[in-house]
Design a protein around this motif. Structure first.
Motif, PDB file in Angstrom:
ATOM      1  N   MET A   1      92.522 149.778 -28.660  1.00 49.66           N
ATOM      2  CA  MET A   1      93.254 148.740 -27.938  1.00 49.66           C
ATOM      3  C   MET A   1      93.133 147.444 -28.725  1.00 49.66           C
ATOM      4  SD  MET A   1      94.602 150.033 -25.203  1.00 49.66           S
ATOM      5  CE  MET A   1      94.993 148.618 -24.196  1.00 49.66           C
ATOM      6  N   GLU A   2      94.246 146.855 -29.045  1.00 45.13           N
ATOM      7  CA  GLU A   2      94.286 145.526 -29.646  1.00 45.13           C
ATOM      8  C   GLU A   2      94.993 144.632 -28.639  1.00 45.13           C
ATOM      9  OE1 GLU A   2      93.077 143.964 -32.392  1.00 45.13           O
ATOM     10  OE2 GLU A   2      91.920 145.783 -32.740  1.00 45.13           O
ATOM     11  N   GLY A   3      94.221 143.817 -27.943  1.00 41.38           N
ATOM     12  CA  GLY A   3      94.770 143.036 -26.837  1.00 41.38           C
ATOM     13  C   GLY A   3      95.106 143.987 -25.709  1.00 41.38           C
ATOM     14  N   SER A   4      96.345 144.005 -25.294  1.00 44.62           N
ATOM     15  CA  SER A   4      96.770 144.926 -24.237  1.00 44.62           C
ATOM     16  C   SER A   4      97.600 146.075 -24.790  1.00 44.62           C
ATOM     17  CB  SER A   4      97.590 144.165 -23.188  1.00 44.62           C
ATOM     18  OG  SER A   4      98.750 143.630 -23.795  1.00 44.62           O
ATOM     19  N   ARG A   5      97.651 146.201 -26.110  1.00 45.20           N
ATOM     20  CA  ARG A   5      98.490 147.218 -26.744  1.00 45.20           C
ATOM     21  C   ARG A   5      97.637 148.335 -27.341  1.00 45.20           C
ATOM     22  NH1 ARG A   5     103.169 145.692 -30.915  1.00 45.20           N
ATOM     23  NH2 ARG A   5     104.371 145.761 -29.017  1.00 45.20           N
ATOM     24  N   PRO A   6      97.900 149.585 -26.947  1.00 47.53           N
ATOM     25  CA  PRO A   6      97.207 150.711 -27.603  1.00 47.53           C
ATOM     26  C   PRO A   6      97.852 150.982 -28.966  1.00 47.53           C
ATOM     27  CG  PRO A   6      98.670 151.544 -25.902  1.00 47.53           C
ATOM     28  CD  PRO A   6      98.752 150.042 -25.849  1.00 47.53           C
ATOM     29  N   LEU A   7      97.019 151.196 -29.949  1.00 47.76           N
ATOM     30  CA  LEU A   7      97.497 151.483 -31.307  1.00 47.76           C
ATOM     31  C   LEU A   7      96.831 152.745 -31.821  1.00 47.76           C
ATOM     32  CD1 LEU A   7      97.266 147.963 -32.981  1.00 47.76           C
ATOM     33  CD2 LEU A   7      99.337 149.110 -32.202  1.00 47.76           C
ATOM     34  N   ILE A   8      97.542 153.449 -32.671  1.00 48.03           N
ATOM     35  CA  ILE A   8      96.951 154.577 -33.386  1.00 48.03           C
ATOM     36  C   ILE A   8      96.694 154.092 -34.797  1.00 48.03           C
ATOM     37  CG2 ILE A   8      97.309 156.900 -34.262  1.00 48.03           C
ATOM     38  CD1 ILE A   8      99.084 157.415 -31.834  1.00 48.03           C
ATOM     39  N   ALA A   9      95.440 154.136 -35.196  1.00 47.84           N
ATOM     40  CA  ALA A   9      95.048 153.697 -36.538  1.00 47.84           C
ATOM     41  C   ALA A   9      94.416 154.867 -37.280  1.00 47.84           C
ATOM     42  CB  ALA A   9      94.060 152.534 -36.451  1.00 47.84           C
ATOM     43  N   GLU A  10      94.685 154.962 -38.560  1.00 47.60           N
ATOM     44  CA  GLU A  10      94.094 156.026 -39.368  1.00 47.60           C
ATOM     45  C   GLU A  10      92.837 155.515 -40.050  1.00 47.60           C
ATOM     46  OE1 GLU A  10      95.107 158.974 -43.100  1.00 47.60           O
ATOM     47  OE2 GLU A  10      96.739 158.086 -41.971  1.00 47.60           O
TER      48      GLU A  10
END
Length: 175
Positions: free
Chosen positions: A59-68
């Motif tokens: 989670m970056e802020g309120s946004r879910p992200l997919i990171a490799e």
């Protein structure tokens, strides 16, 4: 968090920022809705993944992200071979080893050290004589993201064992 792309017409919001935060061999998976199987009916190379790579959901802020997260663990060879005539070598040490190198890019170095210790203690994967590099693709800084611990551990274990991680699997857990 807002992610923008510079275009000839100016800044444009990126609809799927996760596609920028994974390597090109994995990113097309988030654009295509195909079956993911090759013509032989088996898992495609994209599903099989690559060794040393794991996807983390953060989670970056309120946004879910997919990171490799990519990891590389290499065995550090002895600086010189053991010798029975050398007064500094002992039969149990097997020779003197050069200091190991540990690098964390985009992740907290101390978290990486803890994950390495846990893998050694509870998974039987010894990294005491291994140089280890861990990096987040796309320049994202996940220093305050404990949810990426499991993905880091999987990437390190995959690199150490040489077993690829399925590219359609994401990890999110603190260790």
């Amino acid at each position: 968090i807002g992610i923008f792309e510079m275009t000839p017409r100016g800044l444009k919001g990126v609809e799927n920022p996760s596609s920028l935060l994974v390597s090109s061999s994995t990113s097309h998976r988030y654009h295509n809705s195909g079956s993911g199987e090759d013509e032989t009916g088996g898992a495609s190379a994209d599903q099989r993944g690559r060794e040393g790579c794991a996807l983390a959901v953060v989670m970056e802020g309120s946004r879910p992200l997919i990171a490799e997260i990519q990891a590389l663990a290499t065995t550090n060879p002895p600086a010189f071979p053991p010798s029975s005539s050398s007064p500094t070598s002992s039969s149990s040490s097997g020779g003197a080893y050069t200091p190991v190198r540990r690098v964390a890019i985009g992740l907290d170095y101390q978290r990486m050290s803890v994950v390495l210790a846990i893998l050694g203690r509870h998974a039987g994967l010894r990294f005491s004589r291994s140089d280890c590099w861990v990096s987040v693709i796309g320049g994202l800084k996940l220093s305050d993201a404990p949810a990426c611990d499991l993905a880091m551990a999987v990437a390190l274990a995959s690199s150490r064992s040489g077993s690829p991680v399925a590219s359609d699997t994401c990890f999110a857990a603190e260790i």
